[in-house]
Design a protein around this motif. Structure first.
Motif, mmCIF file in Angstrom:
data_model
loop_
_atom_site.group_PDB
_atom_site.id
_atom_site.type_symbol
_atom_site.label_atom_id
_atom_site.label_comp_id
_atom_site.label_asym_id
_atom_site.label_seq_id
_atom_site.Cartn_x
_atom_site.Cartn_y
_atom_site.Cartn_z
ATOM 1 N N HIS A 1 -48.522 18.001 -28.566
ATOM 2 C CA HIS A 1 -48.826 18.938 -29.397
ATOM 3 C C HIS A 1 -49.340 20.290 -28.928
ATOM 4 N N ASP A 2 -48.859 20.531 -27.581
ATOM 5 C CA ASP A 2 -49.074 21.790 -27.019
ATOM 6 C C ASP A 2 -47.896 22.306 -26.312
ATOM 7 N N ALA A 3 -47.420 23.417 -27.142
ATOM 8 C CA ALA A 3 -46.263 23.972 -26.567
ATOM 9 C C ALA A 3 -46.143 24.398 -25.159
ATOM 10 N N LEU A 4 -47.089 25.050 -24.463
ATOM 11 C CA LEU A 4 -47.163 25.237 -23.173
ATOM 12 C C LEU A 4 -46.800 23.979 -22.051
ATOM 13 N N ASN A 5 -47.240 22.749 -22.398
ATOM 14 C CA ASN A 5 -46.940 21.529 -21.855
ATOM 15 C C ASN A 5 -45.701 21.021 -22.047
ATOM 16 N N ASP A 6 -45.424 21.270 -23.333
ATOM 17 C CA ASP A 6 -43.944 20.889 -23.800
ATOM 18 C C ASP A 6 -42.967 21.588 -22.881
ATOM 19 N N ALA A 7 -43.291 22.879 -22.903
ATOM 20 C CA ALA A 7 -42.253 23.733 -21.910
ATOM 21 C C ALA A 7 -42.330 23.384 -20.505
ATOM 22 N N ALA A 8 -43.613 22.911 -19.897
ATOM 23 C CA ALA A 8 -43.441 22.559 -18.601
ATOM 24 C C ALA A 8 -42.871 21.186 -18.276
ATOM 25 N N ARG A 9 -42.845 20.232 -19.453
ATOM 26 C CA ARG A 9 -42.157 19.124 -19.275
ATOM 27 C C ARG A 9 -40.574 19.255 -19.214
ATOM 28 N N VAL A 10 -40.042 20.251 -19.909
ATOM 29 C CA VAL A 10 -38.560 20.561 -19.908
ATOM 30 C C VAL A 10 -38.250 21.073 -18.742
ATOM 31 N N ASP A 11 -39.047 22.235 -17.883
ATOM 32 C CA ASP A 11 -38.818 22.696 -16.796
ATOM 33 C C ASP A 11 -39.054 21.637 -15.508
ATOM 34 N N ILE A 12 -39.878 20.724 -15.681
ATOM 35 C CA ILE A 12 -40.137 19.839 -14.458
ATOM 36 C C ILE A 12 -38.846 18.945 -14.565
ATOM 37 N N ALA A 13 -38.545 18.574 -15.674
ATOM 38 C CA ALA A 13 -37.432 17.356 -15.845
ATOM 39 C C ALA A 13 -36.124 18.098 -15.378
ATOM 40 N N GLY A 14 -35.904 19.532 -15.499
ATOM 41 C CA GLY A 14 -34.572 20.097 -15.125
ATOM 42 C C GLY A 14 -34.819 20.999 -13.679
ATOM 43 N N PHE A 15 -35.181 22.441 -14.031
ATOM 44 C CA PHE A 15 -35.217 23.367 -13.051
ATOM 45 C C PHE A 15 -35.879 22.919 -11.941
ATOM 46 N N LEU A 16 -37.280 22.415 -12.103
ATOM 47 C CA LEU A 16 -37.976 21.959 -10.791
ATOM 48 C C LEU A 16 -37.262 20.791 -9.931
ATOM 49 N N VAL A 17 -36.856 19.858 -10.603
ATOM 50 C CA VAL A 17 -36.111 18.689 -9.858
ATOM 51 C C VAL A 17 -34.913 18.968 -9.457
ATOM 52 N N ASP A 18 -34.068 19.721 -10.123
ATOM 53 C CA ASP A 18 -32.762 19.684 -9.712
ATOM 54 C C ASP A 18 -32.180 21.166 -9.345
ATOM 55 N N ASP A 19 -33.089 22.074 -9.248
ATOM 56 C CA ASP A 19 -32.934 23.397 -8.583
ATOM 57 C C ASP A 19 -33.985 23.575 -7.311
ATOM 58 N N LEU A 20 -35.241 23.750 -7.799
ATOM 59 C CA LEU A 20 -36.066 24.125 -6.738
ATOM 60 C C LEU A 20 -36.580 22.963 -5.577
ATOM 61 N N LEU A 21 -36.801 21.806 -6.175
ATOM 62 C CA LEU A 21 -37.045 20.525 -5.111
ATOM 63 C C LEU A 21 -35.603 20.343 -4.336
ATOM 64 N N ALA A 22 -34.524 20.556 -5.158
ATOM 65 C CA ALA A 22 -33.017 20.364 -4.343
ATOM 66 C C ALA A 22 -32.992 21.343 -3.471
ATOM 67 N N LYS A 23 -33.139 22.553 -3.585
ATOM 68 C CA LYS A 23 -32.955 23.655 -2.603
ATOM 69 C C LYS A 23 -33.974 23.495 -1.512
ATOM 70 N N VAL A 24 -35.249 23.080 -1.596
ATOM 71 C CA VAL A 24 -36.018 22.984 -0.464
ATOM 72 C C VAL A 24 -35.837 21.843 0.298
ATOM 73 N N ASP A 25 -35.376 20.623 -0.415
ATOM 74 C CA ASP A 25 -34.974 19.644 0.647
ATOM 75 C C ASP A 25 -33.716 19.988 1.520
ATOM 76 N N SER A 26 -32.771 20.517 0.689
ATOM 77 C CA SER A 26 -31.553 20.778 1.511
ATOM 78 C C SER A 26 -31.652 21.822 2.599
#
Length: 607
Positions: free
Chosen positions: A444-469
């Motif tokens: 019930h919190d829009a900012l935390n909703d947005a964070a969950r979306v970005d964690i599940a997508g942009f963070l895992v498969d872009d940011l963390l992927a590029k740092v690892d590689s």
């Protein structure tokens, strides 16, 4: 930190595939230059390349239990291994090494796979083989910091830390995945579990895969992001508890038997990490920063300010358009799969510079998602910000942004124009990703909703992927204290009003660590790791882009006329830099599969 690989026999009469295993292990030499090992046993063959960070002398993998019936290979670090080792010793288990890896075999014996995973604090991907019960488990850490991919071929399942290592088996069928590639063109990354290759899947974060009796089960989640804020705490308590917890997360992320440094941008996140590191380090911390010659893009003076405040030894690397072009092909070839984030290039050079001094670095990834650092979060309504929210209205319809507001590279219509040979999309991948976005909105919190979306997508498969590689390309281990799962859980239970007020984000970080940083560092606005690509692609780097994308045979499934239109419009002043870079990375990554290497046999299927 390592690279792991393996072959699982799904047929009880299978003969194993040691040659394929050795090719996969050899393909990950930069991930583990210090040691390597393989183990052939019934139903499974396990392999590893090791970057020695903890227990340099006796940490050889694979590691087995006392009677050699349970075996494991690990990529990552288990920060809770000291506590778990003590508990297991008290229960009668005998250890042969000081390695964190050995905790896995004894912990599995004591608690089972889910009980083990619940107790782990760290970044990891591992494979565990229980010979007595003919079980194999593949598992990945809660936030997806460490990668693991797998594919089935005939009566075998192959897995590895990277897609190129998987292809080095020469047994995995390779073909483009239309849904995965369209995801990539639209977002600049492919959301898990998809990849750009048909039949190749990422093991999702916070999940494990059970293989028994020749059957490969569905990935099962063992942890989920909190879905509702906790309102019954005072602001003072939130600040106090966050300060204690992030300090402890930083402390355990520094556990190593080798030198540990920090990537320092001079922004709020990395400055906090540096400041907390100095509390737990007896000598000056090695800090690594990168500067740009272009006006308006160079933030290195703030890195100098942070280094001076905390007495760190600052190592500065200068980055130019020439360096971008000179490094591009090597960087792209180092990626597990295409990531259309241009920050990969300077990050690759920063990792190269850091590896001359240390073997481990801490970074600030995750803070923007957890504490509302991105500028596009301004559009989200909170009690302190009455702007109209768009986060929920964008779900379920074509839009130039994700449900969080993360800006897409191009629209779904543009991706279809680039890939007309595939016809209309079947929608499976899009529906799957939208389900993940909807699942992230149950709170019930829009900012935390947005964070969950970005964690599940942009963070895992872009940011963390590029740092690892990019770090592992130089045998450098990167750690992310903000993504300690305890910090993540706290942040997503925290009301959004503590994170953003009006146009300013990360309020609670500034308030909690203001005394540590001082007013100049604590008050800094968010500055992304951006590059002047638009001007570079019209000037100094125009030949690099046009020579690559002008060869229509390089990626025959892209529509040449659509690519030429993007090039022409960009040259005339319209900004298509992100789209052109995403296409360039995809094209050159595809080409890298055809260069003479262990993966060449599999790559011919792309033609």
């Amino acid at each position: 930190m390592c690279g792991i690989a393996g072959v699982v026999e799904l047929d009880a009469d299978g003969q194993g595939d040691p040659a394929a295993l050795h090719r996969m292990v050899d393909a990950m030499s930069t991930r583990g230059p210090d040691d390597h090992g393989t183990l052939m046993c019934s139903r499974a063959a396990l392999g590893v390349r090791r970057l020695s960070v903890i227990d340099l002398e006796t940490g050889h993998q694979p590691i087995s239990n006392e009677d050699n019936t349970i075996h494991v290979v690990l990529n990552g670090e288990l920060y809770s291994h000291h506590e778990l080792r003590s508990e297991l010793l008290a229960a009668g288990h005998r250890f042969r090494t000081r390695s964190d890896t050995e905790v896995l075999v004894h912990g599995y014996e004591a608690w089972g796979i889910e009980g083990l995973l619940e107790r782990l604090n760290g970044m990891f991907a591992f494979a565990l083989h229980d010979e007595r019960r003919a079980l194999i488990f593949l598992a990945r850490d809660r936030l997806g910091i460490k990668p693991l991919v797998y594919a089935r071929s005939g009566s075998r399942l192959y897995f590895a830390s990277t897609i190129p290592a998987l292809l080095a088996s020469r047994e995995v069928p390779v073909a483009p995945d239309p849904a995965g590639i369209r995801h990539y063109l639209q977002r600049q990354f492919v959301p898990e579990p998809d990849t750009v290759l048909a039949g190749v899947r990422k093991l999702p974060s916070a999940s494990y895969l059970r293989i028994a009796g020749g059957q490969v089960g569905e990935a099962k989640r063992y942890w989920s992001l909190p879905d509702a804020p906790q309102e019954d705490r005072s602001d003072h308590d939130w600040r106090t508890d966050l300060g204690v917890l992030l300090d402890d997360a930083t402390r355990i992320n520094m556990i190593a038997d080798v030198g540990v440094g920090v990537f320092l941008s001079g922004g709020l996140d990395s400055s906090i990490v540096l400041g907390l590191m100095t509390r737990h380090c007896e000598r000056p911390v090695d800090a690594f920063t990168i500067g740009f010659g272009e006006a308006g893009f160079d933030e290195s003076r703030f890195a100098r300010m942070a280094a001076d405040r905390f007495g760190a030894t600052l190592h500065h690397t200068e980055f130019t358009a020439h360096q971008f072009g000179a490094s591009a092909m090597d960087v792209i070839a180092s990626l597990s799969e295409p990531v259309g984030d241009a920050a990969c290039i300077p990050l690759f050079e920063l990792a190269r510079a850091a590896r001359r001094h240390v073997k481990v670095v801490l970074t600030g990834e995750g803070a923007d998602e957890l504490f509302s650092g991105y500028g596009y979060y301004r559009r989200i309504a909170t009690p302190a910000n009455r702007a109209v929210t768009r986060v929920k209205r964008s779900i379920g319809r074509a839009a130039p942004c994700a449900a969080s507001g993360y800006p897409y590279v191009m629209s779904a219509a543009d991706t279809r124009a680039l890939t007309p040979a595939w016809g209309a999309p079947n929608g499976t991948g899009d529906r799957q990703f939208l389900r993940a976005e909807r699942g992230a909105r149950n709170g019930h919190d829009a900012l935390n909703d947005a964070a969950r979306v970005d964690i599940a997508g942009f963070l895992v498969d872009d940011l963390l992927a590029k740092v690892d590689s990019t770090t592992m390309a130089h045998s450098l281990e990167a750690r992310v204290p903000f993504l300690d799962h305890r910090v993540v859980e706290m942040a997503l239970k925290m009301p959004g009003r503590l994170k953003r007020r009006g146009g300013a984000g990360k309020i609670i970080l500034r308030e909690t660590f203001g005394d540590l940083l001082g007013p100049q560092l604590a008050g800094r606005d968010k500055h992304g790791f951006s590059l002047p690509l638009a001007s570079w692609f019209r000037g100094r780097l125009r030949p690099l882009i046009e020579d690559s994308l002008g060869d229509v045979t390089a990626t025959p499934w892209l529509e040449p006329q659509a690519v030429r239109r993007l090039l022409a419009e960009h040259a005339q002043g319209r900004d298509h830099a992100r789209a052109l870079w995403a296409i360039f990375v995809l094209t050159e990554w595809h080409r890298s599969l055809h260069r003479p290497s262990a993966t060449q046999a599999g790559a011919t299927a792309w033609r």
